[in-house]
Design a protein around this motif. Structure first.
Motif, PDB file in Angstrom:
ATOM      1  N   ARG A  53      56.938  71.012  42.665  1.00  0.00           N
ATOM      2  CA  ARG A  53      55.561  70.821  42.221  1.00  0.00           C
ATOM      3  C   ARG A  53      54.866  72.173  42.205  1.00  0.00           C
ATOM      4  O   ARG A  53      54.707  72.812  43.249  1.00  0.00           O
ATOM      5  CB  ARG A  53      54.849  69.834  43.143  1.00  0.00           C
ATOM      6  N   GLY A  54      54.506  72.632  41.018  1.00  0.00           N
ATOM      7  CA  GLY A  54      53.955  73.972  40.865  1.00  0.00           C
ATOM      8  C   GLY A  54      52.457  74.015  41.105  1.00  0.00           C
ATOM      9  O   GLY A  54      51.696  73.307  40.449  1.00  0.00           O
ATOM     10  N   ILE A  55      52.047  74.877  42.014  1.00  0.00           N
ATOM     11  CA  ILE A  55      50.635  74.962  42.404  1.00  0.00           C
ATOM     12  C   ILE A  55      49.910  76.058  41.634  1.00  0.00           C
ATOM     13  O   ILE A  55      50.408  77.175  41.497  1.00  0.00           O
ATOM     14  CB  ILE A  55      50.508  75.244  43.911  1.00  0.00           C
ATOM     15  N   ILE A  56      48.708  75.711  41.155  1.00  0.00           N
ATOM     16  CA  ILE A  56      47.773  76.691  40.607  1.00  0.00           C
ATOM     17  C   ILE A  56      46.516  76.648  41.473  1.00  0.00           C
ATOM     18  O   ILE A  56      45.793  75.650  41.480  1.00  0.00           O
ATOM     19  CB  ILE A  56      47.393  76.386  39.146  1.00  0.00           C
ATOM     20  N   GLU A  57      46.269  77.722  42.220  1.00  0.00           N
ATOM     21  CA  GLU A  57      45.076  77.804  43.062  1.00  0.00           C
ATOM     22  C   GLU A  57      43.971  78.437  42.206  1.00  0.00           C
ATOM     23  O   GLU A  57      43.862  79.654  42.125  1.00  0.00           O
ATOM     24  CB  GLU A  57      45.381  78.650  44.300  1.00  0.00           C
ATOM     25  N   PHE A  58      43.152  77.605  41.581  1.00  0.00           N
ATOM     26  CA  PHE A  58      42.295  78.111  40.503  1.00  0.00           C
ATOM     27  C   PHE A  58      40.920  78.598  40.962  1.00  0.00           C
ATOM     28  O   PHE A  58      40.179  79.210  40.184  1.00  0.00           O
ATOM     29  CB  PHE A  58      42.152  77.064  39.389  1.00  0.00           C
ATOM     30  N   SER A  59      40.572  78.359  42.231  1.00  0.00           N
ATOM     31  CA  SER A  59      39.305  78.883  42.757  1.00  0.00           C
ATOM     32  C   SER A  59      39.392  78.960  44.271  1.00  0.00           C
ATOM     33  O   SER A  59      39.899  78.039  44.920  1.00  0.00           O
ATOM     34  CB  SER A  59      38.133  77.974  42.363  1.00  0.00           C
ATOM     35  N   ASN A  60      38.881  80.058  44.832  1.00  0.00           N
ATOM     36  CA  ASN A  60      38.848  80.162  46.289  1.00  0.00           C
ATOM     37  C   ASN A  60      37.421  80.097  46.833  1.00  0.00           C
ATOM     38  O   ASN A  60      37.169  80.458  47.989  1.00  0.00           O
ATOM     39  CB  ASN A  60      39.570  81.415  46.783  1.00  0.00           C
ATOM     40  N   TYR A  61      36.485  79.640  45.994  1.00  0.00           N
ATOM     41  CA  TYR A  61      35.152  79.328  46.500  1.00  0.00           C
ATOM     42  C   TYR A  61      35.225  78.001  47.255  1.00  0.00           C
ATOM     43  O   TYR A  61      35.957  77.089  46.860  1.00  0.00           O
ATOM     44  CB  TYR A  61      34.143  79.174  45.351  1.00  0.00           C
ATOM     45  N   CYS A  62      34.460  77.881  48.342  1.00  0.00           N
ATOM     46  CA  CYS A  62      34.445  76.622  49.084  1.00  0.00           C
ATOM     47  C   CYS A  62      33.093  76.427  49.741  1.00  0.00           C
ATOM     48  O   CYS A  62      32.538  77.353  50.344  1.00  0.00           O
ATOM     49  CB  CYS A  62      35.552  76.594  50.143  1.00  0.00           C
ATOM     50  N   ARG A  63      32.582  75.216  49.639  1.00  0.00           N
ATOM     51  CA  ARG A  63      31.285  74.892  50.239  1.00  0.00           C
ATOM     52  C   ARG A  63      31.412  74.544  51.720  1.00  0.00           C
ATOM     53  O   ARG A  63      30.417  74.449  52.424  1.00  0.00           O
ATOM     54  CB  ARG A  63      30.641  73.718  49.496  1.00  0.00           C
ATOM     55  N   ASN A  64      32.623  74.320  52.197  1.00  0.00           N
ATOM     56  CA  ASN A  64      32.845  73.905  53.583  1.00  0.00           C
ATOM     57  C   ASN A  64      33.097  75.093  54.498  1.00  0.00           C
ATOM     58  O   ASN A  64      33.394  76.190  54.049  1.00  0.00           O
ATOM     59  CB  ASN A  64      34.017  72.935  53.663  1.00  0.00           C
ATOM     60  N   ASP A  65      33.028  74.826  55.804  1.00  0.00           N
ATOM     61  CA  ASP A  65      33.189  75.897  56.786  1.00  0.00           C
ATOM     62  C   ASP A  65      34.179  75.483  57.876  1.00  0.00           C
ATOM     63  O   ASP A  65      33.927  75.691  59.076  1.00  0.00           O
ATOM     64  CB  ASP A  65      31.826  76.242  57.403  1.00  0.00           C
TER      65      ASP A  65
END
Length: 346
Positions: A53-65
């Protein structure tokens, strides 16, 4: 005694209690028997095929902490990025051309991508006749529904720990019950759902980990990702000890016994803490590997934990390396889309 508990799991898993699972996790004498039995069950119900299963990590912004995560909102040392829709689709086409039949779209919880933009990407990728998995965190029921109608097949939403007190400590402002509600909504909508936990979080013990096993069994999760906790230097947990290889393998093996037909990845985190971590996981009941196809320069910036393997490899090298890893462990690379093959009523 442990042989009696293993037999009970195989024949009457619904009658197994937390104390019995915690006992197996605590006693090293069971390890050899447990691992062999998990591999036997995996081969009986799943064969020797391993799904890619090929992963594309398309954003590293995150609203969580979340306390353990390297891309948590308050980490100011992260260079943030967002891939454009056409970039994501192009990357999916590269993965498809390499023979990988599932595309995993993963990001932090980034509300920049709205209902329509995610749906557009799903629809374009589905034209390639592949399975699409979303791993983008908690969204609304209507968004889940719309993305399912747009062609999404699976949704990964790890619970990380089924110990309610530890969950709330690790996830400020969130609760385990809220996460469970989201997973149930996704299941109701017809997604194949993925949960999963982290081994070695501060405050965890064998009883806590036993809760994880029973949780995914009762949820009847279609996919269960289990990996060790790896402390990130820019998080509040930077000085804590990381998760243990053997304990992680035991949790994978026990999960296989409880869910003989579910898909269980040999996680990248296992390969990070031990050079043969993923091969060992395949021998303990895992049947999925998820190579990272995030393009440069983004790949090095999606750092949930330090030391992550394979972030500097080229696409072809990553694909061939993964296939060789599977073969070296004595298994076969599957060309299937890798849907769960239900064989029992839970």
């Amino acid at each position: 005694m442990f042989e009696g508990v293993l037999k009970k799991i195989l024949n009457h898993p619904e009658k197994v209690d937390l104390e019995e699972i915690a006992f197996l996790l605590s006693d090293s004498r069971v390890d050899e028997k447990l691992f062999a039995l998990a591999d036997e069950v995996r081969q009986k119900y799943m064969g020797k095929d391993v799904y890619l299963r090929g992963i594309i990590e398309f954003s590293n912004y995150c609203r969580n902490d979340c306390l353990y995560c390297g891309i948590r909102a308050s980490n100011r040392n992260v260079k943030r990025y967002r891939m454009k829709a056409d970039e994501i689709i192009h990357r999916a086409r590269v993965i498809y051309q390499m023979g990988v039949k599932t595309i995993v779209l993963q990001s932090g919880e980034d509300l920049f991508y709205d209902e329509e933009s995610i749906a557009y990407v799903i629809k374009e990728i589905k034209k390639m006749k592949v399975a699409v998995t979303l791993s983008i965190g908690e969204r609304t029921y209507e968004e889940y529904r719309y993305w399912k109608e747009s062609g999404a097949d699976r949704y990964l939403m790890r619970h990380e720990t089924a110990d309610e007190q530890i969950y709330e400590k690790m996830h400020p402002g969130d609760s385990l019950q809220n996460r469970i509600e989201h997973l149930r909504k996704l299941k109701q909508l017809g997604y194949e759902i993925g949960a999963g936990s982290m081994v070695g979080l501060p405050g965890q013990n064998d009883y806590s980990l036993a809760k994880d096993v029973l949780f995914v069994y009762e949820l009847d999760a279609d996919m269960v990702g289990i990996g060790p906790f790896i402390p990130h230097p820019n998080t509040p947990l930077s000085n804590f000890k990381g998760g243990d290889l053997q304990k992680t393998l035991k949790l994978i093996a026990l999960t296989r016994l409880f869910l003989p037909d579910s898909n269980i990845p040999a996680t990248t985190a296992l390969g990070t803490i031990h050079p043969s971590g993923r091969q060992l996981a395949l021998k303990c009941g895992a049947n999925v590997i998820m190579p990272n196809f995030t393009p440069s320069p983004y790949r090095t910036q999606y750092v949930l934990y330090p030391g992550k393997i394979c972030i500097f490899e080229k696409d072809t090298a990553c694909g061939e390396c993964t296939k060789q890893l599977i073969k070296s462990a004595g298994y076969f690379v599957s060309n299937s889309l890798g849907y769960r093959k239900k064989i029992a009523t839970k």
